[in-house]
Motif scaffolding. Structure first.
Motif, PDB file in Angstrom:
ATOM      1  N   ASP A   1       0.839  -1.207   0.000  1.00  0.00           N
ATOM      2  CA  ASP A   1       0.000   0.000   0.000  1.00  0.00           C
ATOM      3  C   ASP A   1       0.871   1.254   0.000  1.00  0.00           C
ATOM      4  N   ALA A   2       2.010   1.167   0.694  1.00  0.00           N
ATOM      5  CA  ALA A   2       2.935   2.308   0.752  1.00  0.00           C
ATOM      6  C   ALA A   2       3.514   2.600  -0.630  1.00  0.00           C
ATOM      7  N   LEU A   3       3.917   1.551  -1.330  1.00  0.00           N
ATOM      8  CA  LEU A   3       4.441   1.742  -2.692  1.00  0.00           C
ATOM      9  C   LEU A   3       3.368   2.348  -3.579  1.00  0.00           C
ATOM     10  N   ASP A   4       2.151   1.872  -3.432  1.00  0.00           N
ATOM     11  CA  ASP A   4       1.037   2.377  -4.234  1.00  0.00           C
ATOM     12  C   ASP A   4       0.834   3.872  -4.033  1.00  0.00           C
ATOM     13  N   LEU A   5       1.061   4.353  -2.812  1.00  0.00           N
ATOM     14  CA  LEU A   5       0.926   5.787  -2.548  1.00  0.00           C
ATOM     15  C   LEU A   5       1.868   6.595  -3.442  1.00  0.00           C
ATOM     16  N   TYR A   6       3.124   6.152  -3.533  1.00  0.00           N
ATOM     17  CA  TYR A   6       4.099   6.882  -4.355  1.00  0.00           C
ATOM     18  C   TYR A   6       3.751   6.808  -5.842  1.00  0.00           C
ATOM     19  N   LEU A   7       3.302   5.645  -6.271  1.00  0.00           N
ATOM     20  CA  LEU A   7       3.034   5.440  -7.698  1.00  0.00           C
ATOM     21  C   LEU A   7       1.767   6.151  -8.152  1.00  0.00           C
TER      22      LEU A   7
ATOM     23  N   LEU B   1      13.676   4.674 -10.518  1.00  0.00           N
ATOM     24  CA  LEU B   1      13.678   4.352  -9.086  1.00  0.00           C
ATOM     25  C   LEU B   1      13.211   2.919  -8.838  1.00  0.00           C
ATOM     26  N   LEU B   2      12.219   2.478  -9.599  1.00  0.00           N
ATOM     27  CA  LEU B   2      11.754   1.093  -9.481  1.00  0.00           C
ATOM     28  C   LEU B   2      12.876   0.120  -9.852  1.00  0.00           C
ATOM     29  N   GLU B   3      13.621   0.457 -10.884  1.00  0.00           N
ATOM     30  CA  GLU B   3      14.721  -0.408 -11.324  1.00  0.00           C
ATOM     31  C   GLU B   3      15.831  -0.450 -10.280  1.00  0.00           C
ATOM     32  N   ILE B   4      16.172   0.717  -9.721  1.00  0.00           N
ATOM     33  CA  ILE B   4      17.196   0.768  -8.665  1.00  0.00           C
ATOM     34  C   ILE B   4      16.734  -0.064  -7.462  1.00  0.00           C
ATOM     35  N   GLY B   5      15.462   0.073  -7.106  1.00  0.00           N
ATOM     36  CA  GLY B   5      14.916  -0.673  -5.972  1.00  0.00           C
ATOM     37  C   GLY B   5      14.959  -2.173  -6.195  1.00  0.00           C
TER      38      GLY B   5
ATOM     39  N   SER C   1       8.171  12.195 -12.947  1.00  0.00           N
ATOM     40  CA  SER C   1       7.976  11.809 -14.341  1.00  0.00           C
ATOM     41  C   SER C   1       7.975  10.283 -14.461  1.00  0.00           C
ATOM     42  N   PRO C   2       7.315   9.726 -15.477  1.00  0.00           N
ATOM     43  CA  PRO C   2       7.324   8.265 -15.679  1.00  0.00           C
ATOM     44  C   PRO C   2       8.740   7.708 -15.779  1.00  0.00           C
ATOM     45  N   GLU C   3       9.632   8.465 -16.410  1.00  0.00           N
ATOM     46  CA  GLU C   3      11.015   8.006 -16.561  1.00  0.00           C
ATOM     47  C   GLU C   3      11.712   7.911 -15.204  1.00  0.00           C
TER      48      GLU C   3
ATOM     49  N   ARG D   1      22.072  -2.347   7.414  1.00  0.00           N
ATOM     50  CA  ARG D   1      21.750  -1.145   6.633  1.00  0.00           C
ATOM     51  C   ARG D   1      21.545  -1.564   5.175  1.00  0.00           C
ATOM     52  N   ILE D   2      20.406  -1.170   4.604  1.00  0.00           N
ATOM     53  CA  ILE D   2      20.091  -1.470   3.207  1.00  0.00           C
ATOM     54  C   ILE D   2      19.942  -0.152   2.448  1.00  0.00           C
ATOM     55  N   ALA D   3      20.847   0.118   1.524  1.00  0.00           N
ATOM     56  CA  ALA D   3      20.780   1.345   0.724  1.00  0.00           C
ATOM     57  C   ALA D   3      21.579   1.145  -0.551  1.00  0.00           C
ATOM     58  N   ALA D   4      21.241   1.909  -1.566  1.00  0.00           N
ATOM     59  CA  ALA D   4      21.922   1.808  -2.864  1.00  0.00           C
ATOM     60  C   ALA D   4      22.771   3.048  -3.107  1.00  0.00           C
ATOM     61  N   SER D   5      23.772   2.880  -3.954  1.00  0.00           N
ATOM     62  CA  SER D   5      24.605   4.003  -4.378  1.00  0.00           C
ATOM     63  C   SER D   5      24.779   3.912  -5.894  1.00  0.00           C
ATOM     64  N   GLN D   6      24.559   5.010  -6.562  1.00  0.00           N
ATOM     65  CA  GLN D   6      24.626   5.033  -8.023  1.00  0.00           C
ATOM     66  C   GLN D   6      25.660   6.028  -8.511  1.00  0.00           C
ATOM     67  N   LYS D   7      26.445   5.615  -9.495  1.00  0.00           N
ATOM     68  CA  LYS D   7      27.369   6.551 -10.130  1.00  0.00           C
ATOM     69  C   LYS D   7      26.630   7.369 -11.193  1.00  0.00           C
ATOM     70  N   GLU D   8      25.605   6.730 -11.765  1.00  0.00           N
ATOM     71  CA  GLU D   8      24.838   7.413 -12.789  1.00  0.00           C
ATOM     72  C   GLU D   8      23.888   8.424 -12.161  1.00  0.00           C
ATOM     73  N   HIS D   9      23.193   9.144 -13.025  1.00  0.00           N
ATOM     74  CA  HIS D   9      22.232  10.155 -12.565  1.00  0.00           C
ATOM     75  C   HIS D   9      21.120   9.501 -11.758  1.00  0.00           C
ATOM     76  N   VAL D  10      20.791  10.109 -10.631  1.00  0.00           N
ATOM     77  CA  VAL D  10      19.674   9.663  -9.795  1.00  0.00           C
ATOM     78  C   VAL D  10      18.596  10.738  -9.850  1.00  0.00           C
ATOM     79  N   PRO D  11      17.341  10.366 -10.093  1.00  0.00           N
ATOM     80  CA  PRO D  11      16.266  11.369 -10.145  1.00  0.00           C
ATOM     81  C   PRO D  11      16.190  12.176  -8.851  1.00  0.00           C
ATOM     82  N   SER D  12      15.844  13.434  -8.963  1.00  0.00           N
ATOM     83  CA  SER D  12      15.715  14.284  -7.781  1.00  0.00           C
ATOM     84  C   SER D  12      14.517  13.827  -6.952  1.00  0.00           C
ATOM     85  N   MET D  13      14.479  14.241  -5.704  1.00  0.00           N
ATOM     86  CA  MET D  13      13.456  13.777  -4.781  1.00  0.00           C
ATOM     87  C   MET D  13      12.042  14.181  -5.176  1.00  0.00           C
ATOM     88  N   ASP D  14      11.905  15.184  -6.058  1.00  0.00           N
ATOM     89  CA  ASP D  14      10.579  15.639  -6.463  1.00  0.00           C
ATOM     90  C   ASP D  14      10.254  15.315  -7.923  1.00  0.00           C
ATOM     91  N   ASP D  15      11.067  14.469  -8.540  1.00  0.00           N
ATOM     92  CA  ASP D  15      10.846  14.110  -9.944  1.00  0.00           C
ATOM     93  C   ASP D  15       9.803  13.002 -10.018  1.00  0.00           C
TER      94      ASP D  15
END
Length: 344
Positions: A75-81, A306-310, A299-301, A283-297
């Protein structure tokens, strides 16, 4: 028997990643217990969150009419989507007035407030299923603020509407305006996102857990700290040495939040290792060298990214989550055994 703590970082829409980790943990527990319905609140004694983490924490702790969990991690994921775009929305006029967030908050918080109220209604912090810790910061008194159910149970003055507490914890500077829990009073506060001091609230959660009667020492606790994703973007000396106030303004919040997260993780890793219970902290967290979407982005892309990183993070940390899930289940069995003995 250990007191179990779940801590969830801030990060706006990057909460999608945190939600995917929570869903995976739910699914692992379902598999091992043979139960089709699993609520994480049954396996944790205290849940803490900062900013978007406070949304996730509140959803997991929110009771239904029968005093059982109203929401799951799914349900939490659904809120974001489904609601993410609504929460981060702005009118062309507001965008023009604030020059895109340069002369005022980028977004109004009316839409976010409406969504939080639709999910939490009249629930107060004292009504939550387990102890909580939601972080905020008061710009008026220059004090840290912790919304927690322990204080709520002791004092009606500190028994806040859950939606208001979460709204305060998510009031990220430059993105949303500050909020107040005491409008039109002499004691009016000015609350902003707790990420300014504890984007990773794990250490704050540990201190809160030590207040519980069942906890005698740190070795009696277990922490699952869930982040989202940070970027390994670097800044060269030749570039930063020319920065002024405007340049720093665009980067300092991310830098401070990343530094805070890393510091708390290092401290807890060392602490639990020194005490001989290193496996009590994960501790569970990811780190990306590539571009990470901003916290307020929204957009479908960005959401797809974020879904792929997750999904990649869950895949990478699956064995760690399996091991931790087994510990949670074993700990729950010990608790039930102790309760049975007390009854007998």
């Amino acid at each position: 028997m250990s007191t179990t703590i779940l801590s969830i970082d801030g990060g706006g829409m990057k909460g999608i990643i945190s939600a995917l980790v929570l869903i995976e943990l739910e699914n692992i527990i379902k598999r091992y217990t043979g139960s089709n319905t699993v609520y994480l609140v049954d396996y944790f004694d205290l849940i803490a969150g900062t900013s978007t983490g406070s949304i996730l924490a509140a959803l997991l702790l929110c009771p239904d009419d029968y005093n059982r969990p109203k929401y799951t991690a799914s349900d939490a994921l659904d809120l974001y989507l489904t609601k993410g775009k609504t929460m981060f929305q702005t009118s062309p006029l507001h965008k023009l007035r604030t020059l895109g967030g340069l002369t005022g908050p980028k977004y109004k918080n009316k839409a976010l407030s409406a969504e939080l109220n639709s999910y939490f209604g009249s629930i107060k912090t004292a009504n939550l299923l387990k102890p909580c810790l939601l972080t905020s910061y008061d710009m008026k008194t220059r004090d840290t603020v912790f919304f927690n159910s322990l204080s709520s149970l002791k004092s009606e003055e500190r028994n806040y509407n859950l939606a208001d507490a979460v709204l305060a914890s998510t009031a990220a500077p430059t993105f949303f305006p500050p909020t107040t829990t005491r409008p039109n009073t002499l004691y009016e506060d000015c609350l902003i996102d707790g990420g300014v001091f504890a984007n990773n609230p794990s250490l704050c959660a540990l201190i809160e857990a030590l207040k519980l009667k069942c906890v005698k020492k740190i070795e009696d606790t277990m922490i699952l700290s869930i982040g989202n994703v940070s970027t390994a973007k670097s800044y060269s000396y030749n570039k930063v040495k020319h920065w002024g106030a405007i340049n720093w303004a665009f980067s300092i919040l991310d830098v401070l939040m990343d530094a805070s997260e890393q510091t708390v993780d290092y401290q807890l890793n060392k602490l639990y290792s020194i005490l001989g219970v290193a496996n009590h902290y994960l501790r569970i967290a990811a780190s990306q060298k590539e571009h990470v979407p901003s916290m307020d982005d929204t957009s479908p892309e960005a959401i797809d990214c974020l879904l792929e990183i997750g999904k990649e993070l869950v895949k990478k940390k699956h064995r760690d989550l399996e091991h931790y899930a087994k510990m949670l289940i074993d700990n729950r069995k010990k608790e039930r055994f102790c309760e049975t003995r007390r009854i007998v």
